[in-house]
Design a protein around this motif. Structure first.
Motif, PDB file in Angstrom:
ATOM      1  N   LEU A  34      54.603  28.372  36.348  1.00  0.00           N
ATOM      2  CA  LEU A  34      53.915  27.771  37.198  1.00  0.00           C
ATOM      3  C   LEU A  34      52.505  28.521  37.413  1.00  0.00           C
ATOM      4  O   LEU A  34      52.573  29.676  37.720  1.00  0.00           O
ATOM      5  N   PRO A  35      51.344  27.800  36.876  1.00  0.00           N
ATOM      6  CA  PRO A  35      49.907  28.371  36.824  1.00  0.00           C
ATOM      7  C   PRO A  35      49.537  28.728  38.535  1.00  0.00           C
ATOM      8  O   PRO A  35      50.034  28.037  39.417  1.00  0.00           O
ATOM      9  N   THR A  36      48.900  29.745  38.679  1.00  0.00           N
ATOM     10  CA  THR A  36      48.532  30.097  40.172  1.00  0.00           C
ATOM     11  C   THR A  36      46.944  30.672  40.028  1.00  0.00           C
ATOM     12  O   THR A  36      46.339  30.863  38.979  1.00  0.00           O
ATOM     13  N   THR A  37      46.505  30.695  41.148  1.00  0.00           N
ATOM     14  CA  THR A  37      45.121  31.247  41.377  1.00  0.00           C
ATOM     15  C   THR A  37      44.942  32.666  41.578  1.00  0.00           C
ATOM     16  O   THR A  37      43.610  33.022  41.628  1.00  0.00           O
ATOM     17  N   ALA A  38      45.916  33.292  41.671  1.00  0.00           N
ATOM     18  CA  ALA A  38      46.108  34.714  41.842  1.00  0.00           C
ATOM     19  C   ALA A  38      45.817  35.368  40.445  1.00  0.00           C
ATOM     20  O   ALA A  38      46.411  35.099  39.410  1.00  0.00           O
ATOM     21  N   GLY A  39      45.051  36.362  40.510  1.00  0.00           N
ATOM     22  CA  GLY A  39      44.642  37.445  39.179  1.00  0.00           C
ATOM     23  C   GLY A  39      45.897  38.101  38.804  1.00  0.00           C
ATOM     24  O   GLY A  39      46.775  38.417  39.624  1.00  0.00           O
ATOM     25  N   ARG A  40      46.219  38.334  37.526  1.00  0.00           N
ATOM     26  CA  ARG A  40      47.157  38.878  36.935  1.00  0.00           C
ATOM     27  C   ARG A  40      47.098  40.699  37.339  1.00  0.00           C
ATOM     28  O   ARG A  40      45.768  40.943  37.493  1.00  0.00           O
ATOM     29  N   ALA A  41      48.415  41.270  37.442  1.00  0.00           N
ATOM     30  CA  ALA A  41      48.136  42.500  37.940  1.00  0.00           C
ATOM     31  C   ALA A  41      49.334  43.255  37.738  1.00  0.00           C
ATOM     32  O   ALA A  41      50.371  42.875  37.722  1.00  0.00           O
ATOM     33  N   LEU A  42      49.206  44.550  37.584  1.00  0.00           N
ATOM     34  CA  LEU A  42      50.288  45.563  37.261  1.00  0.00           C
ATOM     35  C   LEU A  42      51.212  45.513  38.574  1.00  0.00           C
ATOM     36  O   LEU A  42      50.854  46.151  39.696  1.00  0.00           O
ATOM     37  N   GLY A  43      52.413  45.070  38.475  1.00  0.00           N
ATOM     38  CA  GLY A  43      53.370  45.172  39.599  1.00  0.00           C
ATOM     39  C   GLY A  43      52.931  44.250  40.675  1.00  0.00           C
ATOM     40  O   GLY A  43      53.369  44.612  41.776  1.00  0.00           O
TER      41      GLY A  43
END
Length: 378
Positions: free
Chosen positions: A327-336
């Motif tokens: 599911l695509p999101t608007t949140a940026g990818r991030a470690l943990g």
């Protein structure tokens, strides 16, 4: 392969909303119950843009209040707690936790205690790894005033230094189950395991913990399961998600695919089989997962899992059985990066994320609230 080698997916939108460090303004009054969606609001930004801010964790409190913590290696060994009174849209420095043992604290995790059978509620628990050059200890702190002040309650487990992953204790994660509190963590290995995930449980006093019980113990001696995240997904079932460090003998490097277990007995989860993800797009989730459950999506609800490789999340509406879908999101990818269902609006999904695996963009902690009901068509 290191997480930094993954390609960036998604666009990180920056916001002018910044938490203040030097002057702490009065928080705005709480907003009415229910949350508007928003994308990538800045919770915290360090002075040094190279600072690695990883594995943020949050807790929903009453009256639209949210607390947040994260791993910050530049914070002189203390844990900063930030507070929002409008469901995560704006943030303020709230308090600091420093170890009485004078060790450096890292890898924090939060839990707000819902009402227990004896009527107790309102306590916030924080667990973190206290470390020096020789030892690691998982310490537990409690607050009775919504995170403004903290007292150490107990030392749960001890191990070797963080530099030795097979002897250290690390990555604690808290779960409430009725009157019991369980902590899951990466524990010391033994003669047949380089590293294991174990759990210990306590009653309402928080200072008397049961013996460590294996949750994940791989058949391969070199495997390094760690970073557990646990959620209740039905009346008597739980999902335990974790990254499994797998040695590539050709390159002598580790990769960190995510696996999971479905169990009805957290004290005996080692006997439940370990499952691989099967994702509709062929994606392979990797690195420091966070898992949560929503009542949306039918009689089984919806399991939502975030990894450190993708801006997407992975969802399952069959209690962990069968295929997952991306599911695509608007949140940026991030470690943990953390995913959580806000207590005051279960139609939404909250993300809290820090540093991108590639180090792209500013080093900051970002918060997003997504309309999960709309996204899954519930």
């Amino acid at each position: 392969m290191r997480l930094y080698e993954f390609l960036l997916s998604g666009i990180v939108f920056l916001s002018p909303v910044l938490a203040q460090e030097d002057e702490e303004p009065e928080p705005p009054p709480p907003t009415p119950t229910g949350i508007d969606s928003f994308a990538n609001v800045t919770l915290y930004q360090p002075d040094d843009p190279k600072t690695q801010l990883t594995a943020p964790r949050s807790a929903s409190l009453p009256n639209n209040t949210v607390l947040a913590v994260w791993n910050d290696p530049s914070n002189n060994g203390s844990i900063s707690i930030y507070r929002s009174t409008n469901s995560g849209f704006s943030w303020y420095a709230h308090s600091t936790v420093t170890s009485d043992s004078r060790k450096k604290l890292s890898q924090p995790n939060l839990l707000y205690i819902n009402e227990t059978s004896d009527g107790e509620s309102g306590t916030v628990l924080l667990t973190a790894v206290a470390a020096n050059d020789k030892t690691t200890t998982i310490e537990l702190y409690s607050s009775g005033d919504q995170g403004a002040t903290w007292d150490i309650v107990s030392e749960i487990a001890s191990g070797g230094p963080l530099s030795n992953v097979t002897s250290a204790v690390a990555n604690p994660s808290l779960l409430q189950n009725g009157d019991d509190i369980t902590v899951f963590y990466a524990g010391k290995g033994d003669r047949t395991h380089a590293q294991k995930i174990v759990q210990q449980t306590t009653g309402g006093d928080y200072d008397s913990w049961g013996n460590a019980a294996d949750v994940v113990a791989s058949q391969s001696q070199t495997d390094r399961p760690s970073a557990p995240s646990v959620a209740k997904i039905s009346k008597n079932q739980y999902i335990v998600a974790f990254q499994n460090g797998v040695l590539d003998t050709a390159t002598n490097n580790y990769t960190y695919p995510i696996y999971y277990k479905i169990t009805t007995n957290l004290r005996n989860a080692a006997k439940d089989r370990t499952r691989e993800f099967r994702v509709d797009t062929g994606a392979v989730p990797s690195g420091s997962p966070s898992v949560t459950w929503s009542p949306l999506g039918g009689s089984n609800g919806t399991i939502v899992l975030s990894d450190s490789k993708s801006g997407s999340v992975f969802v399952n509406q069959a209690l962990g059985e069968g295929e997952w879908w991306e599911l695509p999101t608007t949140a940026g990818r991030a470690l943990g990066r953390e995913v959580a269902i806000p207590a005051n609006d279960q139609t939404k999904l909250r993300f809290v994320g820090g540093t991108d695996p590639l180090g792209k963009g500013a080093s900051q902690v970002l918060v997003t609230v997504m309309n999960l009901k709309k996204a899954i068509g519930a």
